[in-house]
Write a protein that holds these residues in place. Structure first.
Motif, PDB file in Angstrom:
ATOM      1  N   GLU A   1       0.833  -1.207   0.000  1.00 33.88           N
ATOM      2  CA  GLU A   1       0.000   0.000   0.000  1.00 33.88           C
ATOM      3  C   GLU A   1       0.863   1.251   0.000  1.00 33.88           C
ATOM      4  O   GLU A   1       0.495   2.266  -0.597  1.00 33.88           O
ATOM      5  N   ALA A   2       2.028   1.190   0.652  1.00 35.77           N
ATOM      6  CA  ALA A   2       2.930   2.346   0.681  1.00 35.77           C
ATOM      7  C   ALA A   2       3.458   2.677  -0.710  1.00 35.77           C
ATOM      8  O   ALA A   2       3.905   3.805  -0.951  1.00 35.77           O
ATOM      9  N   HIS A   3       3.400   1.725  -1.634  1.00 34.96           N
ATOM     10  CA  HIS A   3       3.897   1.950  -2.990  1.00 34.96           C
ATOM     11  C   HIS A   3       2.773   1.909  -4.022  1.00 34.96           C
ATOM     12  O   HIS A   3       2.996   1.589  -5.190  1.00 34.96           O
ATOM     13  N   GLY A   4       1.575   2.229  -3.570  1.00 33.01           N
ATOM     14  CA  GLY A   4       0.468   2.442  -4.493  1.00 33.01           C
ATOM     15  C   GLY A   4      -0.099   1.197  -5.130  1.00 33.01           C
ATOM     16  O   GLY A   4      -0.754   1.285  -6.183  1.00 33.01           O
ATOM     17  N   CYS A   5       0.116   0.048  -4.523  1.00 30.22           N
ATOM     18  CA  CYS A   5      -0.407  -1.192  -5.090  1.00 30.22           C
ATOM     19  C   CYS A   5      -1.893  -1.358  -4.760  1.00 30.22           C
ATOM     20  O   CYS A   5      -2.368  -0.863  -3.735  1.00 30.22           O
ATOM     21  N   LYS A   6      -2.593  -2.086  -5.601  1.00 27.48           N
ATOM     22  CA  LYS A   6      -3.984  -2.456  -5.334  1.00 27.48           C
ATOM     23  C   LYS A   6      -3.970  -3.860  -4.749  1.00 27.48           C
ATOM     24  O   LYS A   6      -3.432  -4.790  -5.359  1.00 27.48           O
ATOM     25  N   ILE A   7      -4.575  -4.024  -3.570  1.00 27.58           N
ATOM     26  CA  ILE A   7      -4.534  -5.302  -2.862  1.00 27.58           C
ATOM     27  C   ILE A   7      -5.805  -6.102  -3.127  1.00 27.58           C
ATOM     28  O   ILE A   7      -6.917  -5.590  -3.015  1.00 27.58           O
ATOM     29  N   VAL A   8      -5.620  -7.371  -3.471  1.00 30.64           N
ATOM     30  CA  VAL A   8      -6.725  -8.317  -3.600  1.00 30.64           C
ATOM     31  C   VAL A   8      -6.481  -9.417  -2.575  1.00 30.64           C
ATOM     32  O   VAL A   8      -5.434 -10.064  -2.593  1.00 30.64           O
ATOM     33  N   SER A   9      -7.431  -9.613  -1.672  1.00 29.37           N
ATOM     34  CA  SER A   9      -7.230 -10.527  -0.549  1.00 29.37           C
ATOM     35  C   SER A   9      -8.069 -11.789  -0.695  1.00 29.37           C
ATOM     36  O   SER A   9      -9.226 -11.731  -1.104  1.00 29.37           O
ATOM     37  N   LEU A  10      -7.453 -12.930  -0.362  1.00 33.13           N
ATOM     38  CA  LEU A  10      -8.179 -14.192  -0.283  1.00 33.13           C
ATOM     39  C   LEU A  10      -8.067 -14.670   1.153  1.00 33.13           C
ATOM     40  O   LEU A  10      -6.972 -14.995   1.614  1.00 33.13           O
ATOM     41  N   VAL A  11      -9.194 -14.677   1.861  1.00 31.28           N
ATOM     42  CA  VAL A  11      -9.182 -14.936   3.306  1.00 31.28           C
ATOM     43  C   VAL A  11      -9.742 -16.313   3.611  1.00 31.28           C
ATOM     44  O   VAL A  11     -10.808 -16.686   3.115  1.00 31.28           O
ATOM     45  N   THR A  12      -9.027 -17.067   4.438  1.00 27.70           N
ATOM     46  CA  THR A  12      -9.533 -18.349   4.913  1.00 27.70           C
ATOM     47  C   THR A  12      -9.881 -18.226   6.396  1.00 27.70           C
ATOM     48  O   THR A  12      -9.696 -17.170   7.007  1.00 27.70           O
ATOM     49  N   ASN A  13     -10.385 -19.308   6.986  1.00 28.78           N
ATOM     50  CA  ASN A  13     -10.824 -19.232   8.384  1.00 28.78           C
ATOM     51  C   ASN A  13     -10.726 -20.594   9.066  1.00 28.78           C
ATOM     52  O   ASN A  13     -10.349 -21.598   8.449  1.00 28.78           O
ATOM     53  N   GLU A  14     -11.096 -20.611  10.331  1.00 32.05           N
ATOM     54  CA  GLU A  14     -11.036 -21.828  11.138  1.00 32.05           C
ATOM     55  C   GLU A  14     -11.904 -22.931  10.562  1.00 32.05           C
ATOM     56  O   GLU A  14     -11.519 -24.115  10.562  1.00 32.05           O
ATOM     57  N   GLU A  15     -13.094 -22.582  10.072  1.00 32.72           N
ATOM     58  CA  GLU A  15     -14.012 -23.582   9.516  1.00 32.72           C
ATOM     59  C   GLU A  15     -13.393 -24.314   8.326  1.00 32.72           C
ATOM     60  O   GLU A  15     -13.721 -25.473   8.061  1.00 32.72           O
ATOM     61  N   LYS A  16     -12.498 -23.656   7.618  1.00 30.82           N
ATOM     62  CA  LYS A  16     -11.813 -24.265   6.482  1.00 30.82           C
ATOM     63  C   LYS A  16     -10.470 -24.876   6.894  1.00 30.82           C
ATOM     64  O   LYS A  16      -9.673 -25.241   6.024  1.00 30.82           O
ATOM     65  N   SER A  17     -10.233 -24.943   8.202  1.00 25.64           N
ATOM     66  CA  SER A  17      -8.954 -25.442   8.735  1.00 25.64           C
ATOM     67  C   SER A  17      -7.786 -24.607   8.221  1.00 25.64           C
ATOM     68  O   SER A  17      -6.674 -25.117   8.039  1.00 25.64           O
TER      69      SER A  17
ATOM     70  N   LEU B   1      -7.254 -16.419  -8.567  1.00 26.18           N
ATOM     71  CA  LEU B   1      -6.652 -15.176  -8.086  1.00 26.18           C
ATOM     72  C   LEU B   1      -5.353 -14.882  -8.835  1.00 26.18           C
ATOM     73  O   LEU B   1      -5.081 -13.728  -9.181  1.00 26.18           O
ATOM     74  N   LEU B   2      -4.568 -15.907  -9.100  1.00 26.05           N
ATOM     75  CA  LEU B   2      -3.289 -15.713  -9.792  1.00 26.05           C
ATOM     76  C   LEU B   2      -3.477 -15.078 -11.169  1.00 26.05           C
ATOM     77  O   LEU B   2      -2.604 -14.342 -11.644  1.00 26.05           O
ATOM     78  N   LYS B   3      -4.598 -15.354 -11.810  1.00 29.46           N
ATOM     79  CA  LYS B   3      -4.866 -14.784 -13.133  1.00 29.46           C
ATOM     80  C   LYS B   3      -5.249 -13.310 -13.053  1.00 29.46           C
ATOM     81  O   LYS B   3      -5.219 -12.604 -14.072  1.00 29.46           O
ATOM     82  N   ASP B   4      -5.590 -12.869 -11.836  1.00 36.05           N
ATOM     83  CA  ASP B   4      -6.112 -11.515 -11.655  1.00 36.05           C
ATOM     84  C   ASP B   4      -5.105 -10.562 -11.036  1.00 36.05           C
ATOM     85  O   ASP B   4      -5.396  -9.379 -10.880  1.00 36.05           O
ATOM     86  N   VAL B   5      -3.921 -11.064 -10.641  1.00 32.61           N
ATOM     87  CA  VAL B   5      -2.933 -10.215  -9.979  1.00 32.61           C
ATOM     88  C   VAL B   5      -1.569 -10.378 -10.652  1.00 32.61           C
ATOM     89  O   VAL B   5      -1.329 -11.316 -11.408  1.00 32.61           O
ATOM     90  N   ASP B   6      -0.673  -9.437 -10.341  1.00 29.98           N
ATOM     91  CA  ASP B   6       0.690  -9.490 -10.869  1.00 29.98           C
ATOM     92  C   ASP B   6       1.636 -10.215  -9.905  1.00 29.98           C
ATOM     93  O   ASP B   6       2.629 -10.811 -10.335  1.00 29.98           O
ATOM     94  N   VAL B   7       1.323 -10.118  -8.619  1.00 27.53           N
ATOM     95  CA  VAL B   7       2.184 -10.676  -7.571  1.00 27.53           C
ATOM     96  C   VAL B   7       1.290 -11.273  -6.490  1.00 27.53           C
ATOM     97  O   VAL B   7       0.232 -10.716  -6.168  1.00 27.53           O
ATOM     98  N   PHE B   8       1.735 -12.396  -5.922  1.00 23.57           N
ATOM     99  CA  PHE B   8       0.954 -13.065  -4.886  1.00 23.57           C
ATOM    100  C   PHE B   8       1.847 -13.388  -3.694  1.00 23.57           C
ATOM    101  O   PHE B   8       2.909 -13.992  -3.853  1.00 23.57           O
ATOM    102  N   PHE B   9       1.429 -12.958  -2.498  1.00 22.04           N
ATOM    103  CA  PHE B   9       2.158 -13.227  -1.260  1.00 22.04           C
ATOM    104  C   PHE B   9       1.542 -14.426  -0.543  1.00 22.04           C
ATOM    105  O   PHE B   9       0.334 -14.469  -0.310  1.00 22.04           O
ATOM    106  N   LEU B  10       2.408 -15.364  -0.149  1.00 25.51           N
ATOM    107  CA  LEU B  10       1.982 -16.522   0.632  1.00 25.51           C
ATOM    108  C   LEU B  10       2.956 -16.714   1.782  1.00 25.51           C
ATOM    109  O   LEU B  10       4.151 -16.905   1.567  1.00 25.51           O
TER     110      LEU B  10
END
Length: 356
Positions: free
Chosen positions: A115-131, A142-151
């Protein structure tokens, strides 16, 4: 309230909450190695003084060469940094204005750096129910929709991991989509029988792996980490890095501790045994404990207030990590480090009293 962005600062936390600082406390918010080598195995005072007075190697070549031999990769594929956090901010700058995907909940600095460098963030959120897992089909879309992916892998704050086959499929999909995948392995060294994405560096041109040496070797104050990628990406990131970014002290400490393979192996065994022991006890008390493979875990007590538990532990001299700034957790859990048996037993007593 303006919650602290990270753990490992109990004084600030107590002050911001308006609580008196206990005479003694155990900091379960810091997830560095709880097992510290005796001073006899540390460098001498004369060594520290000499290192502090000398300019560091600007390329940290002795350290790069050591890691290249240890990991079986080219020295040109490694960039030493001022902690893994510098890697993240260099990449945020390198990929400025790009579309960035983040698998969350995850380390908050990915989002802040981008965000400090003007990027647009797309988030994929998981939860406890999905382990705490992600559908591979959702990740591929998601990979087709973004330039970079953080894991983050193993994930901070859940301590969970993907199956090796799934991660490989994800990287194949990313290569096809020409999407960079940044895998943060800051806690890899705590994962008994784990696997590393470094094995695929030569296979995938869009793979970037981050490592931290501060966690396993308890060098948080020295700040030392590194990035592994193809030589073109490393050259581009290095061009953005300030000179002498990694101090002489940090470089020499890393060179001193890295050959101690048995210390790392013993740490993995002890952490795994303690984590399994305390998780079984806590589940017996009625707590939810995330299926972590590393040196921390998420915890909550169903039907009870996590915020009230947070304050209870602080008053007991046990300092947890809040999860207010982890997207998808929003304070519903506490993150707790696996520490020594004696320290873990103190925590277990406090949590047992709360659950009764």
């Amino acid at each position: 309230m303006n919650w602290p962005a990270h753990g490992a600062n109990p004084r600030q936390l107590y002050q911001q909450l308006g609580l008196p600082l206990p005479a003694t406390y155990v900091d379960f918010s810091v997830n560095t190695n709880p097992y510290v080598l005796p001073l006899s195995l540390w460098p001498t005072q004369a060594d520290f003084c000499r290192w502090a007075m000398e300019y560091p190697d600007p390329d940290a070549m002795p350290l790069v060469d050591f890691l290249a031999r240890a990991e079986g990769i080219s020295p040109g594929c490694i960039l030493m940094t001022n902690g893994a956090s510098e890697c993240i901010y260099l990449l945020g700058q390198l990929f400025s204005q790009k579309r960035i995907g983040i698998a969350e909940p995850a380390f908050s600095e990915y989002r802040r750096a981008c965000e400090a460098h003007g990027c647009k963030i797309v988030s994929l959120v998981t939860n406890e129910e999905k382990s705490w897992k992600y559908e591979l089909s959702e990740l591929t879309m998601l990979l087709k929709d973004v330039d970079v992916f953080f894991l983050c892998h193993p994930n901070n704050p859940t301590g969970t991991v993907m199956a090796e086959e799934e991660l490989y499929e994800l990287l194949m999909a990313a290569e096809k989509a020409k999407t960079f995948v940044i895998i943060d392995e800051a806690f890899y060294h705590f994962w008994a029988d784990g696997f590393t994405a470094l094995q695929w560096i030569g296979r995938f041109s869009h793979l970037i792996v981050l490592r931290s040496l501060t966690k396993i070797h308890h060098l948080a104050g020295a700040r030392i980490g590194y990035m592994v990628a193809n030589e073109e990406i490393i050259a581009q990131a290095k061009a953005l890095q300030p000179p002498w970014s990694v101090s002489k002290v940090a470089q020499q400490l890393a060179l001193h501790f890295l050959p101690m393979d048995e210390f790392v192996a013993q740490t993995k065994r002890m952490i795994a045994a303690e984590r399994e022991r305390i998780a079984e006890i806590l589940r017996g008390y009625g707590y939810y404990v995330s299926p972590s493979v590393v040196n921390f875990y998420l915890l909550r007590l169903p039907s009870r207030s996590t915020e009230a538990l947070f304050y209870h532990l602080l008053r007991e001299g046990m300092v947890p990590r809040h999860t207010m700034n982890f997207r998808g957790l929003d304070g519903k859990y506490l993150r707790l480090a696996v520490k020594t048996k004696e320290e873990n037993d103190q925590l277990l007593q406090a949590l047992r009293r709360w659950a009764q």
